[in-house]
Design a protein around this motif. Structure first.
Motif, mmCIF file in Angstrom:
data_model
loop_
_atom_site.group_PDB
_atom_site.id
_atom_site.type_symbol
_atom_site.label_atom_id
_atom_site.label_comp_id
_atom_site.label_asym_id
_atom_site.label_seq_id
_atom_site.Cartn_x
_atom_site.Cartn_y
_atom_site.Cartn_z
ATOM 1 N N PRO A 289 0.768 -1.342 0.062
ATOM 2 C CA PRO A 289 -0.139 -0.236 -0.081
ATOM 3 C C PRO A 289 0.862 1.343 -0.048
ATOM 4 C CG PRO A 289 -0.683 -1.533 1.791
ATOM 5 C CD PRO A 289 0.325 -2.151 1.048
ATOM 6 N N LEU A 290 1.830 1.270 0.450
ATOM 7 C CA LEU A 290 2.944 2.345 0.413
ATOM 8 C C LEU A 290 3.497 2.513 -0.959
ATOM 9 C CD1 LEU A 290 4.294 2.153 4.289
ATOM 10 C CD2 LEU A 290 2.711 4.092 3.168
ATOM 11 N N HIS A 291 3.824 1.590 -1.536
ATOM 12 C CA HIS A 291 4.703 1.887 -2.875
ATOM 13 C C HIS A 291 3.425 2.634 -3.853
ATOM 14 C CE1 HIS A 291 6.886 0.838 -6.446
ATOM 15 N NE2 HIS A 291 7.791 0.199 -5.741
ATOM 16 N N LEU A 292 3.274 3.427 -3.989
ATOM 17 C CA LEU A 292 2.018 4.205 -4.548
ATOM 18 C C LEU A 292 2.110 4.440 -5.855
ATOM 19 C CD1 LEU A 292 1.613 6.838 -1.624
ATOM 20 C CD2 LEU A 292 -0.159 5.013 -2.641
ATOM 21 N N ARG A 400 -5.229 9.795 0.088
ATOM 22 C CA ARG A 400 -6.225 10.073 -0.966
ATOM 23 C C ARG A 400 -5.665 9.905 -2.439
ATOM 24 N NH1 ARG A 400 -6.860 14.444 2.632
ATOM 25 N NH2 ARG A 400 -4.936 15.572 2.242
ATOM 26 N N ILE A 401 -4.400 9.288 -2.303
ATOM 27 C CA ILE A 401 -3.940 9.083 -3.634
ATOM 28 C C ILE A 401 -4.169 7.466 -3.979
ATOM 29 C CG2 ILE A 401 -1.580 8.481 -4.855
ATOM 30 C CD1 ILE A 401 -0.343 10.476 -2.541
ATOM 31 N N LEU A 402 -4.494 7.675 -5.395
ATOM 32 C CA LEU A 402 -5.042 6.089 -5.904
ATOM 33 C C LEU A 402 -3.751 5.464 -6.240
ATOM 34 C CD1 LEU A 402 -7.093 4.373 -7.124
ATOM 35 C CD2 LEU A 402 -7.073 5.433 -9.273
ATOM 36 N N HIS A 403 -3.715 4.201 -5.536
ATOM 37 C CA HIS A 403 -2.604 3.356 -5.840
ATOM 38 C C HIS A 403 -2.422 2.808 -7.067
ATOM 39 C CE1 HIS A 403 -0.011 -0.277 -5.162
ATOM 40 N NE2 HIS A 403 0.243 0.351 -4.057
ATOM 41 N N TRP A 404 -1.043 2.697 -7.797
ATOM 42 C CA TRP A 404 -0.990 2.237 -9.021
ATOM 43 C C TRP A 404 -1.718 0.944 -9.398
ATOM 44 C CZ3 TRP A 404 1.394 -2.057 -10.853
ATOM 45 C CH2 TRP A 404 2.048 -2.765 -10.059
ATOM 46 N N GLU A 450 3.488 -0.981 -14.712
ATOM 47 C CA GLU A 450 2.436 -1.911 -14.179
ATOM 48 C C GLU A 450 2.685 -3.424 -14.227
ATOM 49 O OE1 GLU A 450 2.031 0.769 -16.269
ATOM 50 O OE2 GLU A 450 0.462 2.021 -15.847
ATOM 51 N N ALA A 451 3.673 -3.708 -14.786
ATOM 52 C CA ALA A 451 3.762 -5.274 -14.937
ATOM 53 C C ALA A 451 4.934 -5.564 -13.960
ATOM 54 C CB ALA A 451 4.220 -5.489 -16.376
ATOM 55 N N TYR A 452 5.452 -4.606 -13.261
ATOM 56 C CA TYR A 452 6.315 -5.157 -12.411
ATOM 57 C C TYR A 452 5.702 -5.365 -10.850
ATOM 58 C CZ TYR A 452 9.927 -2.800 -15.451
ATOM 59 O OH TYR A 452 10.886 -2.547 -16.408
#
Ligand SMILES: Cc1ncc(C[n+]2csc(CCOP(=O)(O)OP(=O)(O)O)c2C)c(N)n1
Ligand SMILES: [Mg+2]
Length: 619
Positions: A289-292, A400-404, A450-452
């Motif tokens: 969750p912190l790797h935004l 508030r940030i949308l996680h990738w 996004e594939a990582y």
């Protein structure tokens, strides 16, 4: 490493025993240390170097004989290669996984010249490696006419001195003992990097005329990492207490699971957002969750937003700190972002020289910490009394940030039944690897962040630090060699240009029975440079449709599969849809799990799937 079942352990032991049976010398009797090169071989063995990658050459025929007929070709065991470039790349791939040096042997000046590029790449990768080379005989009276003269060069190391940590040319067997011990100490001290020892052919081939003393090698070990001072720890803690939005840039860190766990605990305890680089080996669980933002090389839109919001940057040896600020904030290279405190933890500065600019732009730093980043993190975790709980300190700004990874759900799934784009291919590979103990030894240019999906320090080994096309096959095979009995599936996903430049590395994997899978993202082009030509044409108002000329690798189309099969890999005709790729990956994984080698030519439509033209790494 994953825990193996009894059956898997049995199979792995079996394979290990089989590897030791490859290239066995006969009729050795009880070899005695009698020649100069025996001494070098003896010290090498005591340093526990398991393998030596090589292409043979008469300049080191004495040393070669010592490895075969004195050491019995074990510890180190020879990994024979078809090009010096591969010998070094295999050692680089091995060193990235193990953080231990592999040995390499290179013929005189000509072998060294072939090896110069991957040595530079290993330097940029900060990989430990002991390279043995040869020259001479230095004594001109003992040179054979012609050949010994062309292969003798004064100061041979000058070819690679600018991108090695140290070199030597010992003048006696006793001096060679010290030389190898020092090489080992230097290459294993952070920041790691290749070292080079040039062995005079005369020294190698001379009979020993006096007793040689080889001391206990344990007394010449590298020093453990230096500790961070209390004063620096306290300053770091204070900065964290004052921060509203700390951001950890997790850069070049270790491959140890305990260090990985500490990084997670540290980030969770201070509630820092985390960013990792798609150029470096995996440093943090990417779906945490912190790797935004998804991993990237140049900051993506999400990464830029994080960097902009952060008021405290904690750089764990981030490769290009000033560069990332420049790109994300538009700041001048050496200017501190005025609204942020910057902590930078690294020992890289002691390796900087005047030749290579791979040290990158000079970053302004408020809290410089001269330590290996995982040493710093371990001390911080201790000092802050962080418990093993998985409770994440919540920061309202971050919620508030949308996680990738959540954003990904609204993006397209791989298209079915039609030619694959790079995105389709990457999503298919991600799906395949999910939850499996896969190590991506390499991933190609244009692969989407996004594939990582990485969940451990061995999930990804990073790319070619020196931007060196042709290293992909060697890196993949070296990583696979290191992971041979680990239960992990080693996969290199590489470009067709990279594959074609390094293709004859594959034979070593077959000869040495290294289980590995190589998948080519085949766009039939040096596509990265098509993009460059397009950009230049645009800048000059010239026709962009000519961008392919001098770039496409077509007409005739190269039969990539045949090249792999010719060297002992299993394969199948090229795949061009995501369904066919998924099937091929499954089949390949089954074969590799049994100790085999599999090659997939995955045709993709030209185009990249990362976040825009500036993501591209190729130069
Ligand atoms: C040794 C070397 N030669 C040339 C280059 C310039 N270069 C950078 S990327 C690239 C194309 C690589 O082709 P491929 O692996 O097929 O990847 P693609 O560009 O098609 O995505 C080239 C030629 C380089 N970086 N290194
Ligand atoms: Mg290509």
């Amino acid at each position: 490493m994953k825990t193996l079942t009894a059956k898997e352990t049995h199979e792995a032991n079996d394979r290990s025993a089989k590897t030791a049976q490859i290239d066995r010398p006969q009729a050795l009797g009880k070899p005695q240390m009698k020649w100069g090169s025996d001494v070098v071989a003896e010290v090498t063995r005591r340093l526990n170097l398991k393998y030596i990658a090589l292409v043979p050459g008469a300049s080191y025929r004495g040393f070669h004989d010592s490895i075969v007929n004195y050491l019995g070709n074990e510890n180190p065991q020879m990994v024979i290669c078809l090009h010096e470039e591969h010998a070094v790349s295999i050692a680089d791939g091995y060193g990235k996984v193990t953080e231990e040096p592999m040995a390499v042997a290179l013929h005189a000046n000509v072998g060294l010249m072939h090896a110069a590029m991957p040595i530079f790449n290993a330097w940029c990768d900060r990989t430990p490696m002991i390279v043995f080379g040869a020259t001479g005989p230095v004594d001109a009276h003992r040179r054979r006419p012609w050949i010994d003269w062309i292969h003798t060069a004064k100061d041979q190391a000058s070819i690679i001195r600018d991108y090695t940590k140290w070199d030597d040319q010992p003048a006696s067997p006793q001096a060679a003992v010290e030389s190898v011990l020092r090489a080992n100490q230097i290459t294993r001290s952070a920041p790691y990097g290749p070292v080079y020892i040039c062995l005079d052919a005369g020294l190698q081939e001379a009979a020993l005329s006096e007793a040689i003393s080889i001391p206990d090698v344990a007394r010449f070990a590298p020093a453990p990492s230096a500790a961070v001072s209390q004063a620096s720890l306290q300053k770091a803690i204070k900065a964290i207490e004052q921060a509203k939005f700390p951001l950890i840039l997790a850069g070049r860190v270790s491959r140890k699971q305990a260090d990985w766990d500490n990084r997670v605990r540290f980030a969770e305890a201070i509630g820092a957002a985390v960013l990792t680089s798609s150029n470096d080996p995996s440093a943090f669980p990417t779906t945490h969750p912190l790797h935004l933002a998804a991993p990237c090389l140049r900051p993506s839109a999400n990464a830029t937003a994080l960097i902009k919001q952060a008021d405290l940057i904690i750089s764990l040896d981030w490769l290009d700190l000033a560069g990332v600020f420049r790109l994300a904030l538009g700041a001048a290279q050496t200017q501190v972002p005025a609204d942020k405190t910057v902590l930078h933890c690294s020992v890289d500065s002691i390796r900087t020289n005047g030749w290579s600019m791979d040290h990158q732009a000079l970053a302004a730093v408020d809290l410089p910490i001269f330590a290996e980043p995982d040493q710093f993190v371990a001390q911080m975790v201790d000092e802050m009394g962080v418990k093993k709980s998985r409770k994440i300190k919540a920061r309202p700004e971050m919620k508030r940030i949308l996680h990738w990874n959540d954003a990904l759900k609204s993006k397209s799934a791989p298209a079915r039944g039609k030619p694959m784009s790079m995105w389709d291919m990457a999503m298919t590979v991600r799906e395949f690897a999910k939850g499996k103990p896969v190590t991506f030894a390499r991933l190609p240019i244009g692969w989407p962040g996004e594939a990582y999906e990485f969940d451990g320090p061995l999930s990804f080994m990073g790319n070619d630090g020196g931007g060196a096309v042709g290293t992909g096959p060697g890196h993949t095979i070296g990583a696979a060699l290191a992971l041979k009995d680990s239960g992990r599936l080693a996969i290199g996903v590489i470009g067709d240009g990279d594959y074609l430049m390094g293709a004859n590395a594959l034979w070593s994997a077959s000869h040495f029975e290294i289980p590995v899978m190589i998948v080519v993202a085949d766009n039939r082009s040096y596509y990265n440079d098509e993009m460059h030509q397009e950009r230049v044409a645009q800048m000059r108002n010239r026709p962009t449709q000519n961008r392919w000329i001098g770039q496409q690798i077509d007409q005739p189309r190269v039969d990539l599969v045949a090249m792999a099969r010719a060297q002992g890999f299993d394969s199948e005709p090229p795949v061009s849809t995501s369904e066919a790729l998924a099937k091929a990956l499954k089949k390949g994984a089954e074969l590799v799990a049994k100790g085999g080698r599999y090659f997939i030519d995955s045709l993709v439509t030209p185009g990249y799937a990362d976040s825009g033209p500036d993501q591209r790494s190729g130069g």
